[in-house]
Design a protein around this motif. Structure first.
Motif, PDB file in Angstrom:
ATOM      1  N   ASP A   9       0.848  -1.182   0.000  1.00 30.84           N
ATOM      2  CA  ASP A   9       0.000   0.000   0.000  1.00 30.84           C
ATOM      3  C   ASP A   9       0.886   1.235   0.000  1.00 30.84           C
ATOM      4  O   ASP A   9       1.908   1.292   0.707  1.00 30.84           O
ATOM      5  N   PRO A  10       0.526   2.236  -0.775  1.00 29.67           N
ATOM      6  CA  PRO A  10       1.366   3.436  -0.804  1.00 29.67           C
ATOM      7  C   PRO A  10       1.332   4.153   0.541  1.00 29.67           C
ATOM      8  O   PRO A  10       0.286   4.278   1.176  1.00 29.67           O
ATOM      9  N   VAL A  11       2.492   4.579   0.972  1.00 32.83           N
ATOM     10  CA  VAL A  11       2.608   5.300   2.234  1.00 32.83           C
ATOM     11  C   VAL A  11       2.502   6.782   1.927  1.00 32.83           C
ATOM     12  O   VAL A  11       3.153   7.295   1.031  1.00 32.83           O
ATOM     13  N   VAL A  12       1.675   7.463   2.689  1.00 29.64           N
ATOM     14  CA  VAL A  12       1.499   8.889   2.479  1.00 29.64           C
ATOM     15  C   VAL A  12       2.561   9.609   3.292  1.00 29.64           C
ATOM     16  O   VAL A  12       2.679   9.422   4.504  1.00 29.64           O
ATOM     17  N   TYR A  13       3.337  10.414   2.607  1.00 28.91           N
ATOM     18  CA  TYR A  13       4.412  11.146   3.265  1.00 28.91           C
ATOM     19  C   TYR A  13       3.907  12.525   3.641  1.00 28.91           C
ATOM     20  O   TYR A  13       3.444  13.280   2.790  1.00 28.91           O
TER      21      TYR A  13
END
Length: 103
Positions: A9-13
């Protein structure tokens, strides 16, 4: 169908803001700082390059000696080949002369 990769899952920075404290100027006192004797360290001993020069000279000498030996061997092979060729011509000439004069 084949294999399909499973992606994480893409990690939100979310960048955190960097807050710097305000610069505070504190005036220095006018009194001179106490002086301490300055100790100068002795320079580090230098390494001699003599072992490296000697190793390089030894390597050059070894290459020259090997070159001279190989050249001498090549010359010996060439002289041997020439003398064998001359010997073969002389023997062939003697055998041919012997067969032509026998009647």
């Amino acid at each position: 169908m084949g294999l399909r990769p499973k992606y994480a899952d893409p990690v939100v920075y979310t960048p955190t803001p960097m807050v710097q404290p305000p610069a505070v100027y504190a005036p220095q006192s006018a009194a001179p700082a106490p002086t301490q004797p300055v100790i100068i360290a002795a320079p580090a001993p230098r390494r001699s390059i003599a072992p490296y020069v000697a190793a390089g000279a030894g390597a050059v000498a070894a290459v020259v000696v090997v070159g001279v030996v190989l050249t001498a061997l090549l010359l010996a092979v060439a002289i041997t080949a020439a003398s064998l060729a001359i010997t073969a011509l002389v023997i062939r000439s003697l055998l041919k002369q012997d067969t032509t004069h026998k009647r």
